[in-house]
Design an enzyme around this catalytic site. Structure first.
Site, PDB file in Angstrom:
ATOM      1  N   GLU A 100       9.596  -0.147  11.660  1.00 28.73           N
ATOM      2  CA  GLU A 100       8.450   0.328  11.333  1.00 28.73           C
ATOM      3  C   GLU A 100       7.727   1.219  12.664  1.00 28.73           C
ATOM      4  O   GLU A 100       7.489   2.326  12.789  1.00 28.73           O
ATOM      5  CB  GLU A 100       7.293  -0.561  10.826  1.00 28.73           C
ATOM      6  CG  GLU A 100       7.644  -0.889   9.590  1.00 28.73           C
ATOM      7  CD  GLU A 100       6.670  -1.944   9.013  1.00 28.73           C
ATOM      8  OE1 GLU A 100       6.448  -1.945   7.569  1.00 28.73           O
ATOM      9  OE2 GLU A 100       5.860  -2.544   9.617  1.00 28.73           O
ATOM     10  N   THR A 103       0.783  -1.267   0.013  1.00 28.93           N
ATOM     11  CA  THR A 103      -0.260   0.026   0.098  1.00 28.93           C
ATOM     12  C   THR A 103       0.778   1.159   0.132  1.00 28.93           C
ATOM     13  O   THR A 103       0.509   2.403  -0.589  1.00 28.93           O
ATOM     14  CB  THR A 103      -0.890   0.088   1.113  1.00 28.93           C
ATOM     15  OG1 THR A 103      -1.701  -1.254   1.309  1.00 28.93           O
ATOM     16  CG2 THR A 103      -2.109   1.186   1.116  1.00 28.93           C
TER      17      THR A 103
END
Length: 281
Positions: A152, A77
């Site tokens: 992340e 994405t």
């Protein structure tokens, strides 16, 4: 092609499937059903991609401004988010600096000609945009399907605003509804067996070492560690579980992102974008 178009195609494939099931010729009917199934799967995949793009574009447009440092996440994405970010930088002459969460994110930034930085030069980010494997009603996330969970989480944790982008398949009331592969946990290689045993004994479920597909042996992260996938049996108090697992010697980080995301953008099947905000405590 728009999502509305794919909704029409789904209806068309359903009608074709119904027609083929009533055919009097078994061989022809079988061929027709196979063709319809393949077409339907392709249409569903294209719909999901369009949904990802819608979520990514909306999130970038709503959350990125001039003179910002932006954390760039990982996964399929985020490709669309970087596309839109680069487009806006060119069109609006924005001054944007990007901090990646993985080798993939770093390559995307460079390929699009965006300014690349790191947490040494920019330890505080204005906004971080990343995907998720699953998002529950409280905006608790499972991340790490791609193996980049530690970096992340570091980038997200050092951002003033953490925004999640996903398609409709990642939207759940409770973790485990949609994502069946479990919670990723990054571990020091020498500790993967004892850590697996402790997690299974303390929290139940099944813990597996994630194996590579195109090479012999386990997946190795950007940090040279292993990934465990914990398939839990029921919903837990995720904040307590996250803290408890991180206290096990050998654990680097978990893929549970609790009380971190501020907003989540979901591209939906009908072409809309659903925005979920974190609950106010």
């Amino acid at each position: 092609m728009t999502l509305q178009r794919w909704v029409f195609l789904r209806k068309l494939t359903a009608a074709a499937a119904a027609s083929s099931s009533s055919s009097s010729s078994p061989p022809s009917s079988l061929r027709c059903r196979t063709h319809v199934l393949r077409f339907s799967q392709s249409a569903a995949a294209d719909m999901a991609e369009e949904a990802k793009k819608l979520a990514a574009y909306t999130a970038v447009d709503n959350n990125v401004q001039n003179n910002q440092v932006v954390g760039v996440g990982s996964g399929s994405t985020i490709v669309y988010a970087v596309d839109r970010l680069a487009e806006r930088v060119r069109q609006e002459k924005l001054n944007i600096v990007c901090v990646p969460t993985s080798f993939q994110a770093r390559q995307l930034i460079l390929q699009h000609g965006l300014a690349l930085s790191d947490l040494e030069r920019h330890p505080e980010l204005d906004v971080a945009i990343d995907g998720a494997d699953e998002v529950d009603a409280e905006l608790t996330l499972i991340k790490g399907g791609g193996g980049c969970l530690t970096q992340e989480k570091i980038v997200a944790g050092n951002s003033k605003c953490f925004v999640v982008i996903a398609d409709y398949r990642k939207d759940s009331r409770a973790l485990g509804e949609q994502w069946k592969k479990g919670v990723p946990i990054e571990v020091i290689p020498m500790a993967y067996v004892p850590v697996s045993r402790v997690i299974a004994k303390r929290f139940g479920g099944e813990v597996n070492l994630r194996m590579a597909v195109s090479k012999a042996g386990p997946i190795v992260t950007d940090n040279s560690n292993f990934i465990l996938d914990w398939k839990f049996e029921h919903v837990h108090n995720w904040s307590e579980v996250n803290t408890a697992i991180k206290m096990i010697p050998g654990v680097v980080e978990t893929g549970l992102f609790v009380h971190m995301a501020e907003r989540a953008y979901f591209g939906m099947e009908d072409g809309s974008v659903k925005v979920r905000k974190a609950p106010i405590n």
